[in-house]
Design a protein around this motif. Structure first.
Motif, short mmCIF file in Angstrom:
data_model
loop_
_atom_site.label_atom_id
_atom_site.label_comp_id
_atom_site.label_asym_id
_atom_site.label_seq_id
_atom_site.Cartn_x
_atom_site.Cartn_y
_atom_site.Cartn_z
N ASN A 130 -24.70 -23.58 -48.01
CA ASN A 130 -24.35 -24.19 -46.77
C ASN A 130 -25.32 -23.80 -45.66
N TYR A 131 -26.63 -23.29 -46.22
CA TYR A 131 -27.56 -22.61 -45.33
C TYR A 131 -28.07 -23.78 -44.35
N GLY A 132 -28.08 -23.56 -43.17
CA GLY A 132 -28.79 -24.35 -42.10
C GLY A 132 -30.33 -24.29 -42.21
N PHE A 133 -30.93 -25.13 -41.55
CA PHE A 133 -32.50 -25.19 -41.68
C PHE A 133 -33.26 -24.06 -41.62
N LEU A 134 -33.13 -23.34 -40.59
CA LEU A 134 -33.94 -21.88 -40.60
C LEU A 134 -33.29 -20.92 -41.95
N GLU A 135 -32.10 -21.10 -42.04
CA GLU A 135 -31.72 -20.12 -43.23
C GLU A 135 -32.47 -20.62 -44.56
N SER A 136 -32.44 -21.92 -44.75
CA SER A 136 -33.29 -22.55 -45.78
C SER A 136 -34.69 -22.12 -45.96
N LEU A 137 -35.40 -22.31 -45.00
CA LEU A 137 -36.62 -21.87 -44.85
C LEU A 137 -36.84 -20.48 -45.32
N VAL A 138 -36.02 -19.50 -44.50
CA VAL A 138 -36.23 -18.07 -44.79
C VAL A 138 -35.79 -17.92 -46.32
N SER A 139 -34.84 -18.66 -46.85
CA SER A 139 -34.19 -18.58 -48.22
C SER A 139 -35.65 -18.81 -49.29
N GLY A 140 -36.20 -20.05 -48.70
CA GLY A 140 -37.45 -20.49 -49.61
C GLY A 140 -38.34 -19.47 -49.70
N ILE A 141 -38.79 -19.00 -48.55
CA ILE A 141 -39.86 -18.11 -48.42
C ILE A 141 -39.74 -16.70 -49.16
#
Length: 195
Positions: A130-141
């Motif tokens: 349930n990550y938000g947009f910024l959390e998803s981006l950081v997780s992807g990076i």
């Protein structure tokens, strides 16, 4: 609003504690296939980083603004694969245009980023957590950097092994697998970290 501490925790945890290749065993095909030279491994890592970061962001947007509002969550895997395939095509065309020798050295592994389970895995894990947009981006990076770190370290070890005196029955893939296992065991040392 996401605090910086949580983003830092996601970054360090994904990079070291839950390394996608060495701990979660996602993305092993390019890890073993493109890790004979450090420069090729680093180039593959950069391509995966670009695709993974954008795939995480785009998958979140597709999920949040298309799949969830229309109750199509069951299509997440297919939708995410389509997003990833489109991004890989863009990366492939860019590398082919900008660096034909690099394109040739990456070979079949470049289009296989589309089916790299690590790229799809990060998109699906972001939804599960349930990550938000910024959390998803950081997780992807962070996931992409964990892939890059693993493949680069492994390529360095494999380059050193080329000049080592190894018994003939261990040359090639056997010593590569033993080395990968030892590197994975070294990363287990990070499992005690709590953030």
């Amino acid at each position: 609003m996401v605090d910086a501490g949580k983003l830092f925790s996601i970054l360090i945890t994904t990079l070291l504690v839950e390394n996608f290749v060495l701990v979660k065993f996602l993305g092993c095909c390019p890890f073993l296939g493109v890790s004979k030279k450090t420069d090729t491994a680093l180039a593959m890592g950069m391509a995966v980083t670009f695709v993974m970061a954008l795939a995480s962001a785009m998958s979140w947007l597709v999920n949040e603004y298309i799949l969830i509002p229309f109750h199509l969550e069951y299509l997440q895997t297919i939708a995410f694969i389509l997003v990833i395939a489109a991004l890989v095509q863009i990366v492939e065309m860019a590398i082919m245009k900008l660096s034909p020798p690099l394109y040739a050295s990456l070979g079949i592994y470049l289009p296989l980023i589309t089916t790299n389970c690590a790229v799809l895995g990060v998109a699906l894990l972001n939804v599960q957590k349930n990550y938000g947009f910024l959390e998803s981006l950081v997780s992807g990076i962070a996931a992409a950097l964990s892939f890059t770190l693993a493949i680069w370290l492994f390529a360095g070890v494999r380059e050193r092994l080329e000049n080592s005196n190894i018994p003939s029955f261990m040359k090639g893939m056997p010593i590569a697998l033993v080395s990968a296992g030892l590197i994975a065991m070294a990363f287990l040392g990070f499992s005690g970290m709590k953030l």
